[in-house]
Write a protein that holds these residues in place. Structure first.
Motif, PDB file in Angstrom:
ATOM      1  N   GLY A   5       0.794  -1.227   0.000  1.00  0.00           N
ATOM      2  CA  GLY A   5       0.000   0.000   0.000  1.00  0.00           C
ATOM      3  C   GLY A   5       0.825   1.275   0.000  1.00  0.00           C
ATOM      4  N   PHE A   6       2.118   1.161   0.146  1.00  0.00           N
ATOM      5  CA  PHE A   6       3.006   2.334   0.090  1.00  0.00           C
ATOM      6  C   PHE A   6       3.478   2.514  -1.351  1.00  0.00           C
ATOM      7  CE2 PHE A   6       3.355   1.124   4.492  1.00  0.00           C
ATOM      8  CZ  PHE A   6       3.605   2.287   5.191  1.00  0.00           C
ATOM      9  N   ASP A   7       3.440   3.727  -1.850  1.00  0.00           N
ATOM     10  CA  ASP A   7       4.011   3.958  -3.180  1.00  0.00           C
ATOM     11  C   ASP A   7       5.526   4.164  -3.041  1.00  0.00           C
ATOM     12  OD1 ASP A   7       4.469   6.641  -2.416  1.00  0.00           O
ATOM     13  OD2 ASP A   7       2.692   7.375  -3.448  1.00  0.00           O
ATOM     14  N   ASP A   8       6.214   4.269  -4.169  1.00  0.00           N
ATOM     15  CA  ASP A   8       7.680   4.389  -4.162  1.00  0.00           C
ATOM     16  C   ASP A   8       8.152   5.591  -3.344  1.00  0.00           C
ATOM     17  OD1 ASP A   8       7.880   2.132  -5.711  1.00  0.00           O
ATOM     18  OD2 ASP A   8       8.223   3.210  -7.587  1.00  0.00           O
ATOM     19  N   LYS A   9       7.450   6.696  -3.460  1.00  0.00           N
ATOM     20  CA  LYS A   9       7.835   7.909  -2.730  1.00  0.00           C
ATOM     21  C   LYS A   9       7.719   7.686  -1.220  1.00  0.00           C
ATOM     22  CE  LYS A   9       6.827  12.861  -2.552  1.00  0.00           C
ATOM     23  NZ  LYS A   9       5.986  13.940  -3.062  1.00  0.00           N
ATOM     24  N   ASP A  10       6.621   7.060  -0.792  1.00  0.00           N
ATOM     25  CA  ASP A  10       6.423   6.766   0.635  1.00  0.00           C
ATOM     26  C   ASP A  10       7.484   5.792   1.152  1.00  0.00           C
ATOM     27  OD1 ASP A  10       4.194   8.400   0.873  1.00  0.00           O
ATOM     28  OD2 ASP A  10       2.757   6.763   0.601  1.00  0.00           O
ATOM     29  N   ARG A  11       7.828   4.796   0.336  1.00  0.00           N
ATOM     30  CA  ARG A  11       8.839   3.813   0.747  1.00  0.00           C
ATOM     31  C   ARG A  11      10.184   4.478   0.974  1.00  0.00           C
ATOM     32  NH1 ARG A  11       7.466  -1.605  -2.765  1.00  0.00           N
ATOM     33  NH2 ARG A  11       5.304  -1.672  -2.117  1.00  0.00           N
ATOM     34  N   LYS A  12      10.546   5.347   0.068  1.00  0.00           N
ATOM     35  CA  LYS A  12      11.821   6.055   0.219  1.00  0.00           C
ATOM     36  C   LYS A  12      11.774   6.979   1.435  1.00  0.00           C
ATOM     37  CE  LYS A  12      15.265   8.654  -2.325  1.00  0.00           C
ATOM     38  NZ  LYS A  12      15.703   9.182  -3.593  1.00  0.00           N
ATOM     39  N   ARG A  13      10.650   7.646   1.607  1.00  0.00           N
ATOM     40  CA  ARG A  13      10.497   8.580   2.732  1.00  0.00           C
ATOM     41  C   ARG A  13      10.562   7.856   4.072  1.00  0.00           C
ATOM     42  NH1 ARG A  13      11.166  13.405   4.633  1.00  0.00           N
ATOM     43  NH2 ARG A  13       9.469  14.287   5.807  1.00  0.00           N
ATOM     44  N   ILE A  14       9.894   6.716   4.178  1.00  0.00           N
ATOM     45  CA  ILE A  14       9.906   5.995   5.454  1.00  0.00           C
ATOM     46  C   ILE A  14      11.314   5.492   5.776  1.00  0.00           C
ATOM     47  CG2 ILE A  14       9.259   3.656   4.674  1.00  0.00           C
ATOM     48  CD1 ILE A  14       7.381   3.595   7.161  1.00  0.00           C
ATOM     49  N   ARG A  15      12.063   5.048   4.756  1.00  0.00           N
ATOM     50  CA  ARG A  15      13.455   4.616   5.001  1.00  0.00           C
ATOM     51  C   ARG A  15      14.288   5.775   5.523  1.00  0.00           C
ATOM     52  NH1 ARG A  15      12.849   1.490  -0.046  1.00  0.00           N
ATOM     53  NH2 ARG A  15      13.748   3.275  -1.118  1.00  0.00           N
ATOM     54  N   LYS A  16      14.108   6.953   4.909  1.00  0.00           N
ATOM     55  CA  LYS A  16      14.860   8.138   5.348  1.00  0.00           C
ATOM     56  C   LYS A  16      14.490   8.541   6.770  1.00  0.00           C
ATOM     57  CE  LYS A  16      16.382  10.612   1.332  1.00  0.00           C
ATOM     58  NZ  LYS A  16      16.450  11.914   0.712  1.00  0.00           N
ATOM     59  N   LEU A  17      13.195   8.522   7.074  1.00  0.00           N
ATOM     60  CA  LEU A  17      12.741   8.900   8.414  1.00  0.00           C
ATOM     61  C   LEU A  17      13.246   7.927   9.475  1.00  0.00           C
ATOM     62  CD1 LEU A  17       9.087   9.999   7.571  1.00  0.00           C
ATOM     63  CD2 LEU A  17      10.998  11.486   8.228  1.00  0.00           C
ATOM     64  N   LEU A  18      13.186   6.632   9.175  1.00  0.00           N
ATOM     65  CA  LEU A  18      13.674   5.639  10.134  1.00  0.00           C
ATOM     66  C   LEU A  18      15.186   5.757  10.326  1.00  0.00           C
ATOM     67  CD1 LEU A  18      11.495   2.576   9.113  1.00  0.00           C
ATOM     68  CD2 LEU A  18      11.386   3.858  11.269  1.00  0.00           C
ATOM     69  N   LYS A  19      15.892   6.044   9.250  1.00  0.00           N
ATOM     70  CA  LYS A  19      17.346   6.231   9.359  1.00  0.00           C
ATOM     71  C   LYS A  19      17.654   7.437  10.243  1.00  0.00           C
ATOM     72  CE  LYS A  19      21.542   6.713   6.624  1.00  0.00           C
ATOM     73  NZ  LYS A  19      22.105   6.790   5.272  1.00  0.00           N
ATOM     74  N   LYS A  20      16.875   8.499  10.078  1.00  0.00           N
ATOM     75  CA  LYS A  20      17.081   9.693  10.902  1.00  0.00           C
ATOM     76  C   LYS A  20      16.772   9.397  12.373  1.00  0.00           C
ATOM     77  CE  LYS A  20      16.290  14.636  11.150  1.00  0.00           C
ATOM     78  NZ  LYS A  20      17.659  14.888  11.562  1.00  0.00           N
ATOM     79  N   MET A  21      15.705   8.635  12.636  1.00  0.00           N
ATOM     80  CA  MET A  21      15.399   8.243  14.017  1.00  0.00           C
ATOM     81  C   MET A  21      16.556   7.447  14.615  1.00  0.00           C
ATOM     82  SD  MET A  21      11.401   7.066  14.052  1.00  0.00           S
ATOM     83  CE  MET A  21      11.224   6.968  15.825  1.00  0.00           C
ATOM     84  N   GLU A  22      17.060   6.494  13.851  1.00  0.00           N
ATOM     85  CA  GLU A  22      18.184   5.679  14.319  1.00  0.00           C
ATOM     86  C   GLU A  22      19.393   6.554  14.616  1.00  0.00           C
ATOM     87  OE1 GLU A  22      20.930   1.881  12.863  1.00  0.00           O
ATOM     88  OE2 GLU A  22      19.691   2.941  11.397  1.00  0.00           O
ATOM     89  N   ASP A  30      14.321  -0.273  -4.218  1.00  0.00           N
ATOM     90  CA  ASP A  30      12.932  -0.517  -3.864  1.00  0.00           C
ATOM     91  C   ASP A  30      12.713  -2.019  -3.815  1.00  0.00           C
ATOM     92  OD1 ASP A  30       9.710  -0.056  -5.346  1.00  0.00           O
ATOM     93  OD2 ASP A  30      10.300   0.323  -3.288  1.00  0.00           O
ATOM     94  N   ILE A  31      11.739  -2.465  -3.108  1.00  0.00           N
ATOM     95  CA  ILE A  31      11.494  -3.890  -2.907  1.00  0.00           C
ATOM     96  C   ILE A  31      11.246  -4.611  -4.230  1.00  0.00           C
ATOM     97  CG2 ILE A  31       9.031  -3.630  -2.420  1.00  0.00           C
ATOM     98  CD1 ILE A  31      11.382  -6.210  -0.898  1.00  0.00           C
ATOM     99  N   GLU A  32      10.537  -3.979  -5.173  1.00  0.00           N
ATOM    100  CA  GLU A  32      10.285  -4.646  -6.455  1.00  0.00           C
ATOM    101  C   GLU A  32      11.586  -4.820  -7.227  1.00  0.00           C
ATOM    102  OE1 GLU A  32       8.120  -2.028  -5.540  1.00  0.00           O
ATOM    103  OE2 GLU A  32       6.651  -3.495  -4.877  1.00  0.00           O
ATOM    104  N   GLU A  33      12.486  -3.832  -7.180  1.00  0.00           N
ATOM    105  CA  GLU A  33      13.768  -3.949  -7.862  1.00  0.00           C
ATOM    106  C   GLU A  33      14.604  -5.024  -7.194  1.00  0.00           C
ATOM    107  OE1 GLU A  33      15.822  -0.173  -8.557  1.00  0.00           O
ATOM    108  OE2 GLU A  33      13.936   0.795  -8.049  1.00  0.00           O
ATOM    109  N   ALA A  34      14.609  -5.076  -5.875  1.00  0.00           N
ATOM    110  CA  ALA A  34      15.416  -6.041  -5.139  1.00  0.00           C
ATOM    111  C   ALA A  34      14.915  -7.460  -5.368  1.00  0.00           C
ATOM    112  CB  ALA A  34      15.404  -5.706  -3.649  1.00  0.00           C
ATOM    113  N   ALA A  35      13.608  -7.609  -5.599  1.00  0.00           N
ATOM    114  CA  ALA A  35      13.029  -8.933  -5.776  1.00  0.00           C
ATOM    115  C   ALA A  35      13.371  -9.537  -7.134  1.00  0.00           C
ATOM    116  CB  ALA A  35      11.521  -8.868  -5.588  1.00  0.00           C
TER     117      ALA A  35
END
Length: 163
Positions: A120-137, A157-162
């Motif tokens: 349910g996350f689009d590519d932009k959201d996926r990238k954003r959540i990774r950045k936000l979690l990295k900043k939290m860490e 992205d998960i589709e590219e990695a798969a």
């Protein structure tokens, strides 16, 4: 006004991490591993034998934790622990063929869990959540006086990695 833990970002993060660990654990059990053991196998995937202290440092855990995990993995035939002939206190750990054979399964199950978590996350959201979690860490580590090692921001992205 009291702090509402249920509405905090750190509470949501902890709950998401717990759900991810449970989901991953179910998949790991199916291939004969306990949660956390896959990290040891992935750390050894370079083919280079590593000392117990090097593994502990790489995984960010205490040496007794690595000792327990390596003991279980060795009993299962996934790793080989060899004591140094020069220094009997030094042991090097490497993957067995059985352990090496699980690496592909580990990658597949993490791709599956990643896909499930980010449904349910689009590519932009996926990238954003990774950045936000990295900043939290980074923030939480900095509060402990620890610097987060630099990593590339353009994670696949998960589709590219798969593929």
């Amino acid at each position: 006004m009291p702090f509402d833990l249920a509405k905090s970002a750190t509470h949501r993060l902890a709950r998401a991490a717990k759900a991810q660990r449970a989901r991953s654990g179910a998949h790991l059990t199916a291939i004969g591993l306990y949660p956390g053991q896959e990290h040891v196998l992935k750390a050894l995937s370079t083919g280079e034998a590593k000392t117990m202290s090097a593994l502990a440092a790489e995984l960010g855990v205490q040496p007794p934790t690595v000792t327990k995990m390596v003991t279980r993995l060795a009993a299962g035939g996934f790793v080989l622990r060899q004591t140094s002939e020069v220094d009997g206190r030094l042991a090097r750990v490497s993957l067995t063929e059985t352990g090496r054979a699980l690496l592909g399964d580990i990658d597949k199950l993490y791709k599956r869990v990643e896909k499930e978590a980010l449904a349910g996350f689009d590519d932009k959201d996926r990238k954003r959540i990774r950045k936000l979690l990295k900043k939290m860490e980074k923030n939480l580590l900095a509060a402990q006086g620890i610097d987060l090692p630099e990593e590339p921001d353009d994670l696949l992205d998960i589709e590219e990695a798969a593929e």
